[in-house]
Scaffold this motif. Structure first.
Motif, PDB file in Angstrom:
ATOM      1  N   UNK A 193       9.367  11.855 -19.953  1.00  0.00           N
ATOM      2  CA  UNK A 193       9.028  11.896 -18.528  1.00  0.00           C
ATOM      3  C   UNK A 193       7.676  11.230 -18.280  1.00  0.00           C
ATOM      4  N   UNK A 194       6.678  11.567 -19.101  1.00  0.00           N
ATOM      5  CA  UNK A 194       5.345  10.968 -18.904  1.00  0.00           C
ATOM      6  C   UNK A 194       5.384   9.459 -19.127  1.00  0.00           C
ATOM      7  N   UNK A 195       6.189   9.020 -20.073  1.00  0.00           N
ATOM      8  CA  UNK A 195       6.317   7.583 -20.308  1.00  0.00           C
ATOM      9  C   UNK A 195       6.899   6.895 -19.081  1.00  0.00           C
ATOM     10  N   UNK A 196       7.885   7.519 -18.450  1.00  0.00           N
ATOM     11  CA  UNK A 196       8.473   6.977 -17.229  1.00  0.00           C
ATOM     12  C   UNK A 196       7.437   6.912 -16.114  1.00  0.00           C
ATOM     13  N   UNK A 197       6.628   7.965 -15.991  1.00  0.00           N
ATOM     14  CA  UNK A 197       5.584   7.995 -14.961  1.00  0.00           C
ATOM     15  C   UNK A 197       4.572   6.877 -15.195  1.00  0.00           C
ATOM     16  N   UNK A 198       4.129   6.711 -16.436  1.00  0.00           N
ATOM     17  CA  UNK A 198       3.146   5.673 -16.751  1.00  0.00           C
ATOM     18  C   UNK A 198       3.690   4.284 -16.415  1.00  0.00           C
ATOM     19  N   UNK A 199       4.925   4.027 -16.778  1.00  0.00           N
ATOM     20  CA  UNK A 199       5.506   2.717 -16.509  1.00  0.00           C
ATOM     21  C   UNK A 199       5.671   2.485 -15.007  1.00  0.00           C
ATOM     22  N   UNK A 200       6.031   3.527 -14.288  1.00  0.00           N
ATOM     23  CA  UNK A 200       6.170   3.414 -12.841  1.00  0.00           C
ATOM     24  C   UNK A 200       4.834   3.108 -12.182  1.00  0.00           C
ATOM     25  N   UNK A 201       3.776   3.778 -12.623  1.00  0.00           N
ATOM     26  CA  UNK A 201       2.454   3.541 -12.063  1.00  0.00           C
ATOM     27  C   UNK A 201       1.946   2.138 -12.396  1.00  0.00           C
ATOM     28  N   UNK A 202       2.189   1.686 -13.621  1.00  0.00           N
ATOM     29  CA  UNK A 202       1.766   0.338 -14.000  1.00  0.00           C
ATOM     30  C   UNK A 202       2.501  -0.708 -13.176  1.00  0.00           C
ATOM     31  N   UNK A 234       0.837  -1.204   0.000  1.00  0.00           N
ATOM     32  CA  UNK A 234       0.000   0.000   0.000  1.00  0.00           C
ATOM     33  C   UNK A 234       0.869   1.251   0.000  1.00  0.00           C
ATOM     34  N   UNK A 235       1.917   1.223   0.810  1.00  0.00           N
ATOM     35  CA  UNK A 235       2.829   2.373   0.851  1.00  0.00           C
ATOM     36  C   UNK A 235       3.573   2.526  -0.473  1.00  0.00           C
ATOM     37  N   UNK A 236       3.925   1.406  -1.088  1.00  0.00           N
ATOM     38  CA  UNK A 236       4.586   1.462  -2.401  1.00  0.00           C
ATOM     39  C   UNK A 236       3.689   2.170  -3.411  1.00  0.00           C
ATOM     40  N   UNK A 237       2.405   1.784  -3.448  1.00  0.00           N
ATOM     41  CA  UNK A 237       1.492   2.440  -4.381  1.00  0.00           C
ATOM     42  C   UNK A 237       1.393   3.930  -4.084  1.00  0.00           C
ATOM     43  N   UNK A 238       1.184   4.286  -2.812  1.00  0.00           N
ATOM     44  CA  UNK A 238       1.009   5.697  -2.451  1.00  0.00           C
ATOM     45  C   UNK A 238       2.235   6.518  -2.829  1.00  0.00           C
ATOM     46  N   UNK A 239       3.422   5.947  -2.647  1.00  0.00           N
ATOM     47  CA  UNK A 239       4.653   6.658  -3.007  1.00  0.00           C
ATOM     48  C   UNK A 239       4.722   6.886  -4.513  1.00  0.00           C
ATOM     49  N   UNK A 240       4.366   5.865  -5.302  1.00  0.00           N
ATOM     50  CA  UNK A 240       4.395   6.009  -6.764  1.00  0.00           C
ATOM     51  C   UNK A 240       3.383   7.050  -7.225  1.00  0.00           C
ATOM     52  N   UNK A 241       2.170   7.019  -6.656  1.00  0.00           N
ATOM     53  CA  UNK A 241       1.144   7.986  -7.050  1.00  0.00           C
ATOM     54  C   UNK A 241       1.519   9.401  -6.628  1.00  0.00           C
ATOM     55  N   UNK A 242       2.080   9.533  -5.429  1.00  0.00           N
ATOM     56  CA  UNK A 242       2.498  10.852  -4.953  1.00  0.00           C
ATOM     57  C   UNK A 242       3.599  11.432  -5.826  1.00  0.00           C
ATOM     58  N   UNK A 243       4.550  10.593  -6.215  1.00  0.00           N
ATOM     59  CA  UNK A 243       5.629  11.069  -7.087  1.00  0.00           C
ATOM     60  C   UNK A 243       5.073  11.491  -8.449  1.00  0.00           C
ATOM     61  N   UNK A 258      14.688  12.135 -19.073  1.00  0.00           N
ATOM     62  CA  UNK A 258      13.693  11.196 -18.561  1.00  0.00           C
ATOM     63  C   UNK A 258      13.821  10.832 -17.099  1.00  0.00           C
ATOM     64  N   UNK A 259      14.678  11.520 -16.338  1.00  0.00           N
ATOM     65  CA  UNK A 259      14.819  11.230 -14.909  1.00  0.00           C
ATOM     66  C   UNK A 259      13.864  12.154 -14.147  1.00  0.00           C
ATOM     67  N   UNK A 260      12.751  11.613 -13.700  1.00  0.00           N
ATOM     68  CA  UNK A 260      11.724  12.437 -13.061  1.00  0.00           C
ATOM     69  C   UNK A 260      12.058  12.773 -11.617  1.00  0.00           C
ATOM     70  N   UNK A 261      12.878  11.956 -10.968  1.00  0.00           N
ATOM     71  CA  UNK A 261      13.217  12.146  -9.563  1.00  0.00           C
ATOM     72  C   UNK A 261      14.669  12.608  -9.488  1.00  0.00           C
ATOM     73  N   UNK A 262      14.883  13.900  -9.243  1.00  0.00           N
ATOM     74  CA  UNK A 262      16.226  14.476  -9.333  1.00  0.00           C
ATOM     75  C   UNK A 262      17.184  13.888  -8.297  1.00  0.00           C
ATOM     76  N   UNK A 263      16.774  13.713  -7.026  1.00  0.00           N
ATOM     77  CA  UNK A 263      17.715  13.082  -6.075  1.00  0.00           C
ATOM     78  C   UNK A 263      18.135  11.676  -6.502  1.00  0.00           C
ATOM     79  N   UNK A 264      17.215  10.900  -7.073  1.00  0.00           N
ATOM     80  CA  UNK A 264      17.576   9.568  -7.539  1.00  0.00           C
ATOM     81  C   UNK A 264      18.532   9.665  -8.730  1.00  0.00           C
ATOM     82  N   UNK A 265      18.283  10.639  -9.623  1.00  0.00           N
ATOM     83  CA  UNK A 265      19.198  10.884 -10.731  1.00  0.00           C
ATOM     84  C   UNK A 265      20.590  11.177 -10.198  1.00  0.00           C
TER      85      UNK A 265
END
Length: 314
Positions: A174-183, A149-158, A289-296
């Motif tokens: 970027x949107x393609x990365x978001x879609x794949x992450x949500x799926x 549940x927390x994994x889903x909430x984190x992905x949706x929040x991001x 395509x790196x949506x999360x700058x700290x992770x980048x």
């Protein structure tokens, strides 16, 4: 290029709000005390997914027809949601069943919903498993565990944080990365018949030439929102076969190999920043395509032994 849809409604006109709501939730209807719409509704996304925020500052009831998309709701305030005789647990993320549903709330409805269109989700899953016509069925409306549940909430929040920055979300990569992450989060968080599904193994006999075809395709399309399935098609393998071939021939996954290519492209942009457009670290990360700058920054430091800021300031 897939167009971005971004709509916001702040109006007491119930019909105007309902027209937009029906564009997200099929067959929606609202029952309000005075027939007005005391609230706000916003939608952002593209043809594959939508991020919905709904705030109705009055008690009421809503009804929805059976949905034709995967819709996960998250309620910030108490709300009851039922489908037939089954009541959903809205204290955690809940997956709407493919059946009519109703919702009731006593004072205020404050929910977010993530809608993933069925066709692109199924296509992405089929590509990943290297099989056509997979019968993807989710077996429950609740996540598999509190951690999921927390994994889903984190992905949706991001996803919502990325969508809030118009310039960033306009980037199709970027949107393609978001879609794949949500799926991926949807499949991981909610029970389905994908669990334990055996994988195709055509990569076990793949030749180095197939891997070279894959790498050449990645090099030619590094700035495009390409998928593992696209790379596999270029290599003439299934998606799972491509994964196995890369592990055997390269000792890595195609996803990490492509990420390394994009990191190198970002590094080149950082090194020539003073001679080009003066872009920031965040802008260059988003460009590739790196949506999360700290992770980048973490990936960058692990790969090159210095931070993106160090490269920029050199």
């Amino acid at each position: 290029m897939t167009p971005v849809r971004r709509i916001e409604v702040r109006t007491p006109d119930r019909q105007a709000a309902l027209d937009l709501l029906r564009g997200v939730y099929r067959g929606s209807d609202l029952a309000m005390p005075d027939g007005s719409f005391p609230g706000e509704l916003s939608v952002v996304g593209d043809e594959r997914f939508s991020l919905v925020s709904l705030d109705i500052r009055a008690p009421g009831r809503a009804a929805m027809d059976a949905q034709t998309a995967f819709v996960v709701g998250e309620a910030a305030l108490p709300v009851r949601v039922a489908s037939g005789r089954r009541e959903l647990d809205t204290a955690q993320p809940y997956l709407h069943p493919f059946a009519p549903a109703e919702a009731w709330w006593e004072e205020r409805l404050l929910v977010t919903a993530t809608q993933l269109e069925e066709r692109p989700v199924r296509e992405l899953i089929e590509q990943h498993y290297g099989r056509g016509d997979l019968p993807v069925r989710f077996e429950a409306t609740a996540p598999r565990s509190p951690d999921r549940a927390r994994l889903w909430s984190a992905a949706a929040s991001h996803a919502r944080a990325v969508a809030a920055v118009h310039e960033v979300f306009a980037n199709e990569l970027v949107r393609d990365t978001v879609f794949r992450s949500l799926t991926a989060a949807l499949v991981s968080a909610f029970p389905s018949d994908l669990l334990g599904l055996p994988a195709a193994r055509d990569g076990a006999t793949a030749t180095p030439a197939a891997v070279r075809r894959a790498i050449a395709y990645m090099e030619e399309n590094v700035a495009e929102p390409i998928s593992v399935a696209d790379i596999a098609a270029a290599a003439r393998l299934s998606a799972r076969g491509l994964q196995e071939a890369f592990r055997r021939v390269v000792g890595d996954t195609p996803t990490r190999y492509l990420r390394r290519m994009r990191l190198e492209a970002a590094r080149a942009d950082l090194q020539r920043r003073e001679r080009t457009d003066g872009a920031t670290v965040a802008q260059i990360a988003h460009r590739w395509g790196f949506t999360h700058v700290p992770r980048f920054a973490t990936y960058y430091r692990e790969t090159f032994g210095e931070s993106p800021r160090d490269t920029l300031d050199t």
